[in-house]
Design a protein around this motif. Structure first.
Motif, mmCIF file in Angstrom:
data_model
loop_
_atom_site.group_PDB
_atom_site.id
_atom_site.type_symbol
_atom_site.label_atom_id
_atom_site.label_comp_id
_atom_site.label_asym_id
_atom_site.label_seq_id
_atom_site.Cartn_x
_atom_site.Cartn_y
_atom_site.Cartn_z
ATOM 1 N N ILE A 124 0.821 -1.208 0.000
ATOM 2 C CA ILE A 124 0.000 0.000 0.000
ATOM 3 C C ILE A 124 0.857 1.261 0.000
ATOM 4 C CG2 ILE A 124 -1.931 -1.214 1.027
ATOM 5 C CD1 ILE A 124 -1.380 0.128 3.677
ATOM 6 N N SER A 125 2.110 1.154 0.486
ATOM 7 C CA SER A 125 3.021 2.305 0.419
ATOM 8 C C SER A 125 3.329 2.685 -1.018
ATOM 9 C CB SER A 125 4.335 1.990 1.141
ATOM 10 O OG SER A 125 4.150 1.875 2.532
ATOM 11 N N MET A 126 3.289 1.686 -1.916
ATOM 12 C CA MET A 126 3.573 1.920 -3.327
ATOM 13 C C MET A 126 2.303 1.979 -4.163
ATOM 14 S SD MET A 126 7.089 -0.204 -4.115
ATOM 15 C CE MET A 126 6.545 -1.805 -3.518
ATOM 16 N N GLU B 215 -0.687 6.165 -2.221
ATOM 17 C CA GLU B 215 0.708 5.828 -1.930
ATOM 18 C C GLU B 215 1.407 6.983 -1.220
ATOM 19 O OE1 GLU B 215 3.299 5.975 -5.670
ATOM 20 O OE2 GLU B 215 1.246 5.897 -6.468
ATOM 21 N N GLY B 216 2.357 6.632 -0.372
ATOM 22 C CA GLY B 216 3.020 7.624 0.455
ATOM 23 C C GLY B 216 4.195 8.298 -0.218
ATOM 24 N N SER C 87 4.965 4.382 3.742
ATOM 25 C CA SER C 87 3.980 5.334 4.251
ATOM 26 C C SER C 87 2.779 5.401 3.323
ATOM 27 C CB SER C 87 4.612 6.727 4.366
ATOM 28 O OG SER C 87 5.056 7.187 3.080
ATOM 29 N N THR C 88 1.705 5.997 3.821
ATOM 30 C CA THR C 88 0.549 6.312 2.984
ATOM 31 C C THR C 88 0.134 7.753 3.259
ATOM 32 O OG1 THR C 88 -0.984 5.445 4.645
ATOM 33 C CG2 THR C 88 -0.335 3.947 2.876
ATOM 34 N N LEU C 89 -0.634 8.297 2.328
ATOM 35 C CA LEU C 89 -1.147 9.662 2.445
ATOM 36 C C LEU C 89 -2.663 9.644 2.452
ATOM 37 C CD1 LEU C 89 1.056 11.759 -0.010
ATOM 38 C CD2 LEU C 89 0.600 12.365 2.373
ATOM 39 N N LEU D 18 0.015 12.322 6.809
ATOM 40 C CA LEU D 18 0.990 11.325 6.381
ATOM 41 C C LEU D 18 1.100 10.251 7.456
ATOM 42 C CD1 LEU D 18 3.267 10.462 4.379
ATOM 43 C CD2 LEU D 18 4.827 11.898 5.712
ATOM 44 N N TYR D 19 1.028 8.996 7.045
ATOM 45 C CA TYR D 19 1.115 7.867 7.969
ATOM 46 C C TYR D 19 2.425 7.121 7.721
ATOM 47 C CZ TYR D 19 -3.892 8.859 8.211
ATOM 48 O OH TYR D 19 -5.116 9.480 8.346
#
Length: 428
Positions: A276-278, A321-322, A332-334, A341-342
């Motif tokens: 999920i970061s990508m 995606e972060g 990270s995710t947004l 920002l997570y």
């Protein structure tokens, strides 16, 4: 691409078939000569699905945090899990189970409000008309070296038989796309054994969408799919466009009791965060036993993953995606508005975690699962050159989650990251 797919983040893959009877690799066992075709097909007699409970499957999938599921309606062995009228090789007519597995699965998944996915093997190593041509029509130098299940071994191609096979595939797919309500996703496999022209693309895709106009089709359609499907090897570089990473819980797709090489729950969570970061989804596979029950180790991983997701769902669902890994390495995710920002923290930091390149002024930092506020320092930076310093968020072991911790950073404006190489400070 349907928005639901990009928002789903997690799907559950289900490899269920007669191969669970002896606990052998699905289809490939006979194709690669590890057992005879006859011995493989003897498993039909042992497939009872005696404890199969589609509602229990759907309940487990919902608790895992997944938003969609994909069942192997037919693998390369040609054994259909529904009452197809175009072949006797199915679980209704040829096994003691004598039931339409697909029907019960589809009803249960739909009832739970989950998105319905069907895996379908384009190739069929049991169908007499399938091994009638070669990939791209190219006859090999030594036809006898070809596998008899997929290609003619005498060097002679029969286009009329191939056309009959395509019609057979079309009729089975029509059954799946018209007999089970709304189907959200088709997950093809096996496209590599024939060319796009031989699969009659793009006309074939238009044919499928004539039954289900909103259906999503995976990438395994010789370049005509809707999203990419990297398998087992987690991408290092983000795939372009929508994508989904499919992987097993241990080393096997179907139920193989001898396979004890299980990934830990922490590893599964980390892989999910990487996806999920990508900007991708993870399609996590389970392999039910012959009787339809799920191995307790696989069930525990799904429940553990779901528990982690529920504690951190705002960092999962509805996010994008972060920031790039050069700014923060653990992923990270947004939020959708890009003002939150997570950050994922997979280990236990000694005193703080480091983030580089953040230009925004931070309004608040907190631990997501507990809500505890955190302090931070910013060291360095050259504001008059618009070069940010390094942000150090104070985090110690007592504030971490037992699996992966999520740190929530809130801003007044959209996240803005610096991508330069720094500069010589020529004046102060």
């Amino acid at each position: 691409m349907q928005k639901w797919f990009e928002d789903a983040k997690l799907g559950i893959f289900i490899h269920y078939g007669i191969y669970a009877v002896d606990g052998v690799a699905e289809s490939w066992s006979f194709y690669n000569g590890r057992m005879s075709y006859e011995d493989y097909m003897k498993q039909l007699d042992g497939f009872t699905a005696s404890k199969f409970d589609a509602d229990a499957w759907a309940d487990l999938i919902e608790k895992s945090g997944a938003k969609y599921a994909v069942l192997t309606t037919k693998h390369h062995d040609g054994v259909a899990l529904w009452d197809t009228q175009h072949s006797h090789l199915n679980t209704v007519k040829k096994t003691p189970a004598a039931r339409d597995i697909v029907k019960q699965y589809a009803d249960a998944i739909t009832e739970k409000g989950l998105r319905l996915g069907f895996y379908f093997s384009l190739i069929d190593w049991s169908h007499p008309d399938y091994p009638s041509v070669y990939e791209g029509g190219n006859v090999p130098e030594d036809p006898a070296s070809a596998n008899r299940f997929s290609s003619p071994v005498d060097g002679i191609q029969d286009e009329s038989r191939w056309e009959k096979f395509l019609e057979f595939n079309n009729r089975q797919l029509e059954e799946l796309l018209t007999g089970y309500g709304k189907v959200d996703l088709l997950w093809f496999d096996g496209d590599w054994e024939r060319s796009a022209e031989q699969w009659n693309l793009p006309h074939f895709k238009h044919y499928l969408k004539s039954f289900q106009p909103e259906i999503i089709i995976n990438s395994r359609l010789q370049g005509h799919g809707d999203y990419k499907t990297p398998e087992q090897g987690l991408p290092i570089t983000r795939p372009e466009g929508p994508w989904e990473f499919c992987t097993t819980i241990n080393g096997s797709w179907g139920y193989v009791p001898a396979d004890e090489h299980y990934k830990s729950l922490h590893q599964i969570v980390r892989m999910f965060c990487d996806c999920i970061s990508m900007g991708g989804n993870m399609l996590l596979d389970i392999g039910p036993k012959e009787d339809g029950t799920i191995d307790e180790r696989q069930e525990a991983i799904l429940l553990g993953l779901g528990s982690w997701i529920r504690a951190h769902e705002e960092a999962v669902y509805g996010t994008k995606e972060g920031v790039m890994s050069r700014y923060y390495g653990d992923g990270s995710t947004l939020s959708a508005d890009e003002k939150t920002l997570y950050l994922f923290v997979h280990g236990d930091p000694k005193e703080s975690i480091c983030m580089k390149g953040l230009c925004n002024e931070i309004q608040k930092v907190s631990v997501l699962h507990s809500g505890k506020p955190l302090t931070y320092d910013i060291h360095g930076g050259v504001p008059w050159f618009q070069i940010p310093g390094t942000t150090w968020i104070h985090l110690t072991r007592e504030d971490t989650h037992e699996l992966t911790t999520v740190i929530k950073l809130e801003f007044a404006e959209k996240v803005n990251m610096y991508g330069g190489s720094g500069a010589v400070v020529t004046h102060n």
